[in-house]
Design a protein around this motif. Structure first.
Motif, mmCIF file in Angstrom:
data_model
loop_
_atom_site.group_PDB
_atom_site.id
_atom_site.type_symbol
_atom_site.label_atom_id
_atom_site.label_comp_id
_atom_site.label_asym_id
_atom_site.label_seq_id
_atom_site.Cartn_x
_atom_site.Cartn_y
_atom_site.Cartn_z
ATOM 1 N N ARG A 1 -2.237 -2.911 -9.873
ATOM 2 C CA ARG A 1 -2.313 -4.375 -9.929
ATOM 3 C C ARG A 1 -0.912 -4.983 -9.876
ATOM 4 O O ARG A 1 -0.686 -5.975 -9.166
ATOM 5 C CB ARG A 1 -3.039 -4.791 -11.203
ATOM 6 N N ASP A 2 0.022 -4.398 -10.605
ATOM 7 C CA ASP A 2 1.395 -4.903 -10.588
ATOM 8 C C ASP A 2 2.021 -4.747 -9.200
ATOM 9 O O ASP A 2 2.763 -5.631 -8.747
ATOM 10 C CB ASP A 2 2.239 -4.179 -11.633
ATOM 11 N N VAL A 3 1.745 -3.614 -8.538
ATOM 12 C CA VAL A 3 2.320 -3.382 -7.211
ATOM 13 C C VAL A 3 1.774 -4.390 -6.206
ATOM 14 O O VAL A 3 2.526 -5.005 -5.435
ATOM 15 C CB VAL A 3 2.037 -1.937 -6.754
ATOM 16 N N PHE A 4 0.464 -4.572 -6.195
ATOM 17 C CA PHE A 4 -0.145 -5.461 -5.210
ATOM 18 C C PHE A 4 0.217 -6.930 -5.443
ATOM 19 O O PHE A 4 0.245 -7.716 -4.493
ATOM 20 C CB PHE A 4 -1.664 -5.293 -5.223
ATOM 21 N N ALA B 1 0.830 -1.211 0.000
ATOM 22 C CA ALA B 1 0.000 0.000 0.000
ATOM 23 C C ALA B 1 0.861 1.257 0.000
ATOM 24 O O ALA B 1 0.547 2.246 -0.667
ATOM 25 C CB ALA B 1 -0.936 -0.007 1.202
ATOM 26 N N LEU B 2 1.960 1.223 0.754
ATOM 27 C CA LEU B 2 2.868 2.375 0.765
ATOM 28 C C LEU B 2 3.532 2.546 -0.597
ATOM 29 O O LEU B 2 3.717 3.677 -1.067
ATOM 30 C CB LEU B 2 3.926 2.187 1.857
ATOM 31 N N ALA B 3 3.883 1.432 -1.232
ATOM 32 C CA ALA B 3 4.480 1.529 -2.565
ATOM 33 C C ALA B 3 3.477 2.086 -3.572
ATOM 34 O O ALA B 3 3.837 2.864 -4.460
ATOM 35 C CB ALA B 3 4.968 0.157 -3.004
ATOM 36 N N ALA B 4 2.202 1.710 -3.431
ATOM 37 C CA ALA B 4 1.179 2.237 -4.329
ATOM 38 C C ALA B 4 0.952 3.720 -4.099
ATOM 39 O O ALA B 4 0.725 4.484 -5.044
ATOM 40 C CB ALA B 4 -0.125 1.465 -4.134
ATOM 41 N N ALA B 5 1.010 4.164 -2.842
ATOM 42 C CA ALA B 5 0.763 5.576 -2.525
ATOM 43 C C ALA B 5 1.914 6.468 -2.936
ATOM 44 O O ALA B 5 1.726 7.680 -3.125
ATOM 45 C CB ALA B 5 0.487 5.727 -1.027
#
Length: 414
Positions: A226-229, A168-172
């Protein structure tokens, strides 16, 4: 009765009741009352002051340990001077009358009255700001508090996500304002644990982004998420992960409320601040927008007699240095006792002015290169100069002029 001698009033305030004391210029106690915190209590106080010679032309000055509330609003009607005495200062004065250090409300009211009798010249009365300036101050401070509260909750959420949800932190990180973005909050609400986020489809991610208000680049952003998660991340045990997800949802509710409050108050500031006559002058300065400008007005007010000169305003803002001398030793340091809200605005103002004004940028570079100032010290020096210029412009009803403000630095930059 007629006021043959000077009368001073002290009020020790509390949540439900207040103690009032009146003394003359010789220190003799003339009257004391115990009033309630309601309209009837305020009427008793006003009648008591009138009984001892309080008039609209010659009101009795009042000392109290707060600067807000209905009682202060009642006292500030007309030309009466109301002095907000710092409780720590009042505690020092209390030692002059009693060595036992025992506190009593009637005694504190008497102490406050005697503070005005002996040292009224050393204390600053509440400024005579207009109603519009006071309204802007309420909104600007509330918006500033809401912004700080939003950041505090976002920091708590970030700390929690680091324990179990690094994806989640990487997505944010791909968005400005990070966890405060509505897209991030909507995705987190859709998938509190990371195992569920890894199972989200492109369609589900696109729907979440659209619910958050995203209109452009939805498909590309959904593919990125989607790739990050679905990347390889470490995980907590499933029961622990689910429990942390429920804790995250509780923090998310608080964060959404804080974001909504900050945005609503920002809109209220944008509506109220431009109506003030000083708004045009304040907004003419580089680095000051509506929100920062409203915060500046909230702290300095529109009472032109509040500060004797620009040096007083600089000391109040904490931008000017202070010299301390004892014996053969002396030191020049920054101020610790200041208006923290205005000082915080000054940091943001100077930071923005560096990119918005060539003269401000040249002044900043001059402090860094020629005087070897650290970044914070150079910004503080720039803020000190610009708030002095703001004082001059407000006093003379002038707008900011780059060539007048930084004549030498502008010429060098050119």
């Amino acid at each position: 009765m007629r006021r043959e001698n000077l009368i001073y009033c002290g009020i020790d305030w509390a949540e439900k009741t207040h103690d009032v004391a009146l003394v003359d210029d010789t220190g003799q106690l003339l009257a004391k009352r115990h009033i309630t915190d309601d309209a009837s209590g305020y009427k008793i106080l006003v009648d008591l002051l009138a009984e001892y010679g309080d008039t609209e032309e010659n009101p009795i000055p009042v000392a109290i340990e707060t600067s807000r509330g209905l009682l202060v609003a009642v006292l500030r009607t007309g030309k009466r001077q109301v002095f907000a005495i710092n409780p720590m200062a009042a505690a020092r004065y209390r030692d002059r009358h009693s060595v036992s250090r025992k506190k009593s409300d009637p005694g504190d009211a008497l102490v406050l009255a005697n503070i005005l009798r002996t040292d009224m010249h050393a204390h600053r009365p509440l400024p005579n700001d207009s109603d519009l300036a006071q309204a802007v101050a309420v909104l600007a401070r509330a918006q500033q508090d809401a912004t700080w509260n939003r950041q505090q909750i976002a920091n708590q959420l970030r700390s929690l996500l680091r324990e179990y949800y690094p994806s989640a932190l990487a997505a944010a990180d791909g968005w400005k304002n990070g966890l405060c973005r509505p897209e991030v909050r909507e995705v987190l609400r859709s998938a509190p644990p990371p195992t569920r986020a890894a199972r989200l489809t492109r369609t589900q991610l696109q729907a979440a982004l659209k619910r958050a208000g995203r209109q452009r680049g939805v498909e590309a952003e959904a593919e990125r998420l989607r790739d990050v998660f679905r990347a390889d991340w470490a995980h907590q045990p499933l029961p622990v992960e689910n429990a942390l997800g429920k804790q995250m949802l509780a923090l998310l509710i608080q964060l959404e409320a804080a974001c909504t409050a900050a945005d609503d108050l920002a809109e209220a500031v944008e509506e109220a601040f431009p109506q003030h006559p000083d708004a045009e002058t304040i907004l003419s300065f580089p680095g000051l927008g509506v929100q920062l400008g409203a915060r500046v007005l909230a702290e300095i007010g529109d009472d032109r007699n509040r500060f004797a000169d620009a040096r007083g305003l600089k000391a109040y803002a904490g931008s000017s240095p202070i010299t301390r001398a004892s014996g053969k030793k002396s030191s020049i340091t920054r101020r610790w006792v200041k208006n923290d809200r205005l000082n915080h605005v000054g940091y943001l103002w100077a930071f923005s002015a560096i990119t918005a004004s060539p003269g401000a940028k040249a002044h900043y570079r001059h402090r860094r290169d020629e005087h070897s100032d650290w970044h914070a010290a150079a910004q503080r020096n720039l803020f000190n100069r610009m708030i002095g210029q703001l004082y001059h412009c407000l006093q003379h009803r002038k707008l900011f002029d780059e060539n007048t403000a930084f004549p030498v630095h502008v010429a060098v930059a050119a």
